[in-house]
Write a protein that holds these residues in place. Structure first.
Motif, mmCIF file in Angstrom:
data_model
loop_
_atom_site.group_PDB
_atom_site.id
_atom_site.type_symbol
_atom_site.label_atom_id
_atom_site.label_comp_id
_atom_site.label_asym_id
_atom_site.label_seq_id
_atom_site.Cartn_x
_atom_site.Cartn_y
_atom_site.Cartn_z
ATOM 1 N N LEU A 14 0.822 -1.202 0.000
ATOM 2 C CA LEU A 14 0.000 0.000 0.000
ATOM 3 C C LEU A 14 0.858 1.255 0.000
ATOM 4 O O LEU A 14 0.576 2.234 -0.683
ATOM 5 N N LYS A 15 1.936 1.200 0.771
ATOM 6 C CA LYS A 15 2.767 2.395 0.920
ATOM 7 C C LYS A 15 3.546 2.738 -0.348
ATOM 8 O O LYS A 15 3.824 3.909 -0.588
ATOM 9 N N LEU A 20 5.299 4.058 -7.012
ATOM 10 C CA LEU A 20 5.575 3.205 -8.168
ATOM 11 C C LEU A 20 4.740 3.619 -9.372
ATOM 12 O O LEU A 20 5.239 3.694 -10.500
ATOM 13 N N ALA A 21 3.473 3.924 -9.099
ATOM 14 C CA ALA A 21 2.591 4.332 -10.188
ATOM 15 C C ALA A 21 3.106 5.620 -10.833
ATOM 16 O O ALA A 21 3.123 5.748 -12.070
ATOM 17 N N TRP A 26 5.558 8.481 -15.256
ATOM 18 C CA TRP A 26 6.701 9.308 -15.677
ATOM 19 C C TRP A 26 7.438 8.630 -16.840
ATOM 20 O O TRP A 26 7.725 9.252 -17.876
ATOM 21 N N GLY A 27 7.708 7.332 -16.697
ATOM 22 C CA GLY A 27 8.409 6.600 -17.742
ATOM 23 C C GLY A 27 7.648 6.631 -19.063
ATOM 24 O O GLY A 27 8.218 6.928 -20.123
ATOM 25 N N VAL A 28 6.342 6.367 -18.959
ATOM 26 C CA VAL A 28 5.522 6.347 -20.171
ATOM 27 C C VAL A 28 5.488 7.716 -20.821
ATOM 28 O O VAL A 28 5.699 7.866 -22.037
ATOM 29 N N LEU A 29 5.260 8.752 -20.001
ATOM 30 C CA LEU A 29 5.189 10.123 -20.527
ATOM 31 C C LEU A 29 6.490 10.544 -21.200
ATOM 32 O O LEU A 29 6.483 11.131 -22.278
ATOM 33 N N SER A 30 7.624 10.205 -20.557
ATOM 34 C CA SER A 30 8.902 10.636 -21.121
ATOM 35 C C SER A 30 9.147 9.951 -22.465
ATOM 36 O O SER A 30 9.758 10.513 -23.361
ATOM 37 N N ASN A 31 8.617 8.730 -22.590
ATOM 38 C CA ASN A 31 8.712 8.004 -23.856
ATOM 39 C C ASN A 31 7.892 8.674 -24.941
ATOM 40 O O ASN A 31 8.333 8.804 -26.076
#
Lengths: 262, 256
Positions: A14-15, A20-21, A26-31
């Protein structure tokens, strides 16, 4: 559960879910954006973070700059504390002192630390002095207000009981007021340090700064090295978090009586 | 140690320059080894009277004399036990009990010895390392009594110290106050709203009238010890005092 925070589900999963999301988004957007001047990939930032001892653009390492910032925040914070705690004790204990300083501090308090930048440069010139001034201003008010609150929150029955045992003003201060107010003063120190840490980064963006995390991220921005900017921000966040955890753990260790004593 | 309360009066300032008179012309004295119970309708200034005797508040008129010298600040010859829970929560029981000795710079040996002696005198053992929040209300008040005894005061002032306790605990702690009195021979001045408690513990009762508190009557409690709460004399005195107090309360309501 009727009120308050639901106690169920304190698991690790949960924490870390939201961090992570965010990382994934961020990874997807930067791609998609595919422009490291706007949004570098998480990997490039991690790469910078993985070598904190590597020299960055000839302006020192991440580690060195972090240490410089930490040193500055410590001195500025100590300067604030040395004035704010004694003043807060006097304002909390003596009605006359309170009225003497209350209006002045209430008027100065809403002025953001950054609004003091021009004056600090005019008075203290470019350099360490003006930076410490900005940092100290940021830390000062939370420490002062919490010290006043803490001293006022000391129960009359504690004071009178110890006075009946022959305590003079000094004994009352060291045996009742300070330990009784300590948890609240500690909260003030914690909040004050947090603000001081924000101020150090801002102070290092002032003209004339040539070291520190604040300087590093502005400098890296000038060179279009956004991954360094972001790595610097991550380090700022992590250090702030670590310091807050230290403050919190001391609170749990030393001041549990306040929670337990009902 | 002789306590003299001489023509004592107390006024508190109210709004608009008016004053509220809470005590008027209180005069009585106490001899050694005596327990005085102060009773009166609520708002009669009993607690204020005790606080003035303790030196925690200044009288507006008159004075309090302890062996002939005027009391105007807390005096270690008098120990005080407060109604509210007054132990320092960040200290453990032993540290709480020895704080008066520490202020006086007593040696560690003396502190240890006295903490042990007075804790066992009030009937507490094996809690020296505990913190106040781990104790029941009755135990906390016993710690407070032990704390006030360490400086060996000649007189103990008690401000409704057992008001917050349940009846059984209250009975037990009253018994230990009597034991303590037998062992130490201290003068005790007890403010209470429990007539039974006052009749059980006191040698004399000072009955105050409602605001402003004046001495209405001083009653000698001529009952031999140990006192039996169920005995005829005890019950009849208790009823007599109860009636007196309810008359005073009615009279004060009629006045307003």
């Amino acid at each position: 559960m009727i009120s308050g925070i639901d106690g169920t589900g304190n698991g690790m999963a949960l924490k870390v879910a939201v961090p992570l999301a965010l990382l994934v988004i961020w990874g997807v957007l930067s791609n998609i954006i595919d422009n490291s001047f706007i949004l570098p990939s998480p990997l490039s930032v991690i790469y910078v973070l993985a070598y904190p001892w590597g020299n960055i653009l000839g302006s020192g390492t991440l580690l060195d700059n972090a240490l410089v910032s930490l040193q500055r925040v410590t001195f500025g914070f100590l300067a604030a504390l040395i004035v704010a705690i004694p003043l807060g004790i006097c304002m909390g204990r003596y009605e006359t002192v309170y009225h003497l300083f209350d209006k002045a501090t209430a008027m100065l308090r809403p002025i953001p630390p950054l609004a003091w930048v021009p004056l600090s440069l005019a008075w203290l010139k470019i350099g360490m002095g003006s930076m410490l001034f900005i940092i100290a201003i940021g830390a000062f008010f939370p420490i002062l207000l919490n010290t006043i609150d803490g001293i006022r929150g000391v129960k009359n029955s504690w004071i009178e009981a110890v006075a009946m045992l022959g305590a003079g003003e000094y004994d009352l201060l060291t045996r009742v007021f300070l330990p009784g107010a300590a948890p609240t003063i500690w909260t003030g120190l914690r909040v004050g340090f947090g603000i001081a840490w924000m101020c150090v980064v801002a102070a290092e963006m002032m003209p004339g700064a040539s070291t520190g995390l604040g300087y590093l991220i502005m400098y890296a921005y000038g060179w279009g090295q956004i991954q360094v900017v972001m790595a610097g921000m991550v380090v700022i966040g992590l250090i702030g978090l670590a310091i807050d955890l230290v403050f919190k753990s001391v609170e749990v260790k030393w001041f549990s009586w306040r929670r337990l004593d009902k | 140690m002789r306590l003299v309360v001489d023509r004592l009066g107390k006024e508190f300032p109210k709004a608009k320059g008016e004053t509220l008179k809470v005590l008027d012309d209180i005069t009585f004295s106490s001899s050694e080894e005596e327990t005085i119970g102060i009773l009166g309708p609520s708002g009669c200034g009993k607690t204020t009277l005790l606080r003035i005797i303790a030196g925690l508040e200044k009288p507006s008129t008159g004075e309090v004399l302890l062996d002939g010298s005027r009391v105007d600040s807390p005096n270690p010859k008098m120990g005080m036990i407060f109604q509210e829970y007054s132990l320092l929560p960040w200290l453990n029981v032993a540290e709480n009990v020895s704080i008066g000795l520490e202020i006086r710079n007593a040696s560690e040996e003396e502190r240890r010895e006295k903490v042990e002696r007075y804790l066992s005198l009030v009937g507490l053992q094996g809690v020296a390392e505990n913190h106040p929040y781990e104790l029941s209300g009755g135990m906390r008040q016993r710690v407070a009594v032990a704390r006030s005894l360490t400086l060996e005061p000649a007189m103990l002032l008690m401000d409704e110290p057992f008001a917050a306790l349940d009846p059984q605990t209250r009975g037990e702690i009253q018994e230990s106050i009597i034991r303590l009195k037998e062992v130490t021979g201290k003068t005790i001045i007890l403010v209470t709203h429990s007539v039974e408690e006052a009749v059980f513990l006191a040698d004399r009762l000072v009955i105050l009238s409602a605001r402003p508190g004046r001495i209405h009557k001083i009653i000698l409690v001529d009952l031999k010890r140990p006192r039996d709460r169920a005995s005829e004399e005890f019950v009849s005195l208790r009823v007599q005092v109860l009636n007196l107090l309810s008359d005073l309360a009615v009279a004060s309501k009629a006045d307003r």
